[in-house]
Design an enzyme around this catalytic site. Structure first.
Site, PDB file in Angstrom:
ATOM      1  N   SER A  92      -3.536  29.860   2.243  1.00 42.52           N
ATOM      2  CA  SER A  92      -4.511  28.861   1.839  1.00 42.52           C
ATOM      3  C   SER A  92      -4.509  27.655   2.786  1.00 42.52           C
ATOM      4  O   SER A  92      -4.794  27.786   3.959  1.00 42.52           O
ATOM      5  CB  SER A  92      -4.255  28.448   0.388  1.00 42.52           C
ATOM      6  OG  SER A  92      -5.317  27.693  -0.129  1.00 42.52           O
ATOM      7  N   ASP A 253     -10.741  24.636   3.185  1.00 50.83           N
ATOM      8  CA  ASP A 253      -9.455  24.996   3.774  1.00 50.83           C
ATOM      9  C   ASP A 253      -9.554  26.410   4.347  1.00 50.83           C
ATOM     10  O   ASP A 253     -10.638  27.000   4.397  1.00 50.83           O
ATOM     11  CB  ASP A 253      -8.333  24.867   2.746  1.00 50.83           C
ATOM     12  CG  ASP A 253      -8.522  25.780   1.547  1.00 50.83           C
ATOM     13  OD1 ASP A 253      -9.647  26.277   1.335  1.00 50.83           O
ATOM     14  OD2 ASP A 253      -7.549  26.009   0.804  1.00 50.83           O
ATOM     15  N   ASP A 255      -8.805  29.424   3.444  1.00 54.08           N
ATOM     16  CA  ASP A 255      -9.298  30.563   2.667  1.00 54.08           C
ATOM     17  C   ASP A 255     -10.445  30.184   1.747  1.00 54.08           C
ATOM     18  O   ASP A 255     -10.902  31.004   0.953  1.00 54.08           O
ATOM     19  CB  ASP A 255      -8.167  31.209   1.867  1.00 54.08           C
ATOM     20  CG  ASP A 255      -7.645  30.306   0.753  1.00 54.08           C
ATOM     21  OD1 ASP A 255      -7.704  29.067   0.904  1.00 54.08           O
ATOM     22  OD2 ASP A 255      -7.165  30.841  -0.267  1.00 54.08           O
ATOM     23  N   ASP A 257     -10.783  28.385  -0.893  1.00 55.06           N
ATOM     24  CA  ASP A 257     -10.693  28.167  -2.336  1.00 55.06           C
ATOM     25  C   ASP A 257     -10.784  26.679  -2.651  1.00 55.06           C
ATOM     26  O   ASP A 257     -10.973  26.302  -3.811  1.00 55.06           O
ATOM     27  CB  ASP A 257      -9.434  28.800  -2.946  1.00 55.06           C
ATOM     28  CG  ASP A 257      -8.133  28.186  -2.443  1.00 55.06           C
ATOM     29  OD1 ASP A 257      -8.139  27.468  -1.427  1.00 55.06           O
ATOM     30  OD2 ASP A 257      -7.079  28.445  -3.067  1.00 55.06           O
TER      31      ASP A 257
END
Length: 459
Positions: A92, A253, A255, A257
């Site tokens: 992440s 960010d 990824d 999320d």
């Protein structure tokens, strides 16, 4: 083994192919017969995903490899492909040397505590049901996940958004940059952060907005900026938005999320204020909003006159998502940038948040004005680095319970006062003890933050 956001750590140390293999084995042994697997842009993700797939197949489960996709794309794909679980290889917002694994249910909700412990126990004990040579799982690929995600975003936001724009703005409206937009369509800069969240730019474009991107080439070394979309890391985005006719800036960010925002004049918006704005739009009288214990009082103060209450959770999107399964919870969010609309998915979906924010601005007016209407209070956040965070928290907890009257131990220790509060808690993903303090006055917030920091540093 699992933190608040799955397994994370330094590649080659805490996170290895052996670990990924065993997690795949454990997931299949626990009964997942069909698993979707994805990864972010980190180069180590390729080998870790391959290892996880090998573990799944070795215990008889079929794997569907999505390749490099956003975490919310992977989470949504579990249901789309009638799978039993999803496995995302990502760290992440963590730095480039890290990687990790996070597991997902068909609802889009991350594995809960009991599910995580079942996987961890099998990994610790090496307890796997290996399949016979002629019962190994199969592996396939699906390259349509990102397009399906974009379709879902347009479907979720488009119809409502167009109607809202017409009602609120008429044929033309003036943005906070001074530019006039037709039918409420905006000029938006999306900083993908060298991650895999390009689906946000695609969906925003399909919704009729003029979209420019920054750092859109996926690169897991994050050469343009660190993965976490903080104010410091997003200075280039702030500058670009302020120097152009853009109405809005979006940052993800690695990824995707997480989602953070920038106003047309280049102001990086507080996560607590974003949470308040999203919650106000999503929740109606009698409903609740899920938010962690480190959330500002500004959220509750904005929602209370509308008959909406805040249900506080432990810090971590997994805990916010668990609370969001309650039928009267209309929205869940974390000030760090994780936003959950349970009527869409129980996964924090940064691209969905980007689309919802764009529609909010198009319907309600400039983001700077929306932000300015939220009353905020002095809030201090910091952290103390330590490789003894569990020991430190145990000692701090004992001191706080002994010395203070109003103490909440839901997550770390939170001390309530008449004019403010402070929270001390161990990070679930990094070797840090985090300190947060808020008060009605600057000097009192400073005092509370210093008091809490001293408690940690002197332990």
């Amino acid at each position: 083994m699992f933190g608040t956001s799955g397994i994370r750590g330094r590649v080659g140390e805490e996170v290895t192919c052996d670990l990924a293999l065993d997690v795949g084995r454990a997931l299949a042994t626990e009964g997942s017969d069909r698993v979707v697997v994805g990864r972010d842009a980190r180069e180590s993700g390729r080998m870790l995903a391959d290892a996880a797939v090998a573990g799944l197949r070795e215990c008889g489960a079929d794997a569907i490899h999505l390749g490099a996709v956003a975490t919310p794309t992977l989470a949504r794909s579990v249901g789309w492909r009638d799978a039993d679980a999803g496995l995302m290889v990502t760290a992440s917002h963590n730095p480039a040397p890290d990687n990790g694994l996070k597991l997902w249910n068909p609802s889009g909700q991350a594995f809960d505590e009991s599910q995580r412990e079942a996987i961890a126990r099998r990994v610790r004990e090496g307890e796997f049901d290996l399949a016979a040579w002629d019962e190994l799982g199969a592996v396939g690929e699906w390259d349509g996940a990102t397009e399906r995600h974009a379709d879902a975003l347009v479907e979720a936001v488009g119809t409502v958004g167009v109607a809202a724009r017409g009602d609120a703005a008429g044929p033309d409206r003036r943005t906070d940059s001074g530019a006039t937009t037709e039918s409420g369509d905006l000029s938006i800069v999306v900083d993908v952060g060298n991650g895999v969240g390009g689906v946000a730019a695609d969906a925003l474009h399909r919704l009729g907005h003029d979209v420019q991107t920054l750092n859109a080439q996926p690169d897991g070394s994050f050469p343009a900026r660190p993965s976490e979309p903080t104010a410091e890391n997003c200075r280039t985005l702030c500058s670009v938005v302020a120097a152009t006719d853009a109405d809005l800036g979006i940052a993800h960010d690695g990824d995707a999320d997480r989602m953070r925002a920038v106003t047309a004049d280049g102001e990086f918006v507080s996560g607590d204020v974003l949470l308040a704005l999203f919650a106000r739009e999503a929740a109606s009288e009698g409903q609740r909003v899920a938010a962690p214990v480190d959330t500002s009082l500004a959220v509750a103060d904005l929602l209370e006159p509308r008959g909406v209450s805040v249900s506080r959770t432990r810090v971590g999107d997994v805990y916010v998502a668990e609370r969001a399964t309650d039928p009267d919870v209309a929205f869940g969010g974390e000030p760090s940038g994780a936003w959950i609309w349970p009527d869409e998915t129980l996964c924090p979906d940064g691209p969905l948040a980007a689309c919802r924010l764009a529609e909010l601005v198009a319907a309600r007016g400039p983001l700077a004005e929306l932000v300015g209407a939220v009353e905020t209070y002095p809030l201090r956040r910091g952290s103390v680095e330590t490789d003894r965070k569990e020991e430190v928290m145990a000692r701090v907890g004992e001191r706080v319970v002994a010395e203070y009257e109003r103490v909440d131990t839901l997550d770390g220790v939170r001390v309530e006062g008449e004019d403010g509060w402070f929270l001390i808690r161990a990070s679930g993903t990094e070797p840090l003890v985090r300190v947060t303090a808020e008060a009605r006055r600057d000097d009192r917030a400073d005092d509370l933050f210093a008091e809490a920091s001293t408690l940690v540093e002197s332990t």
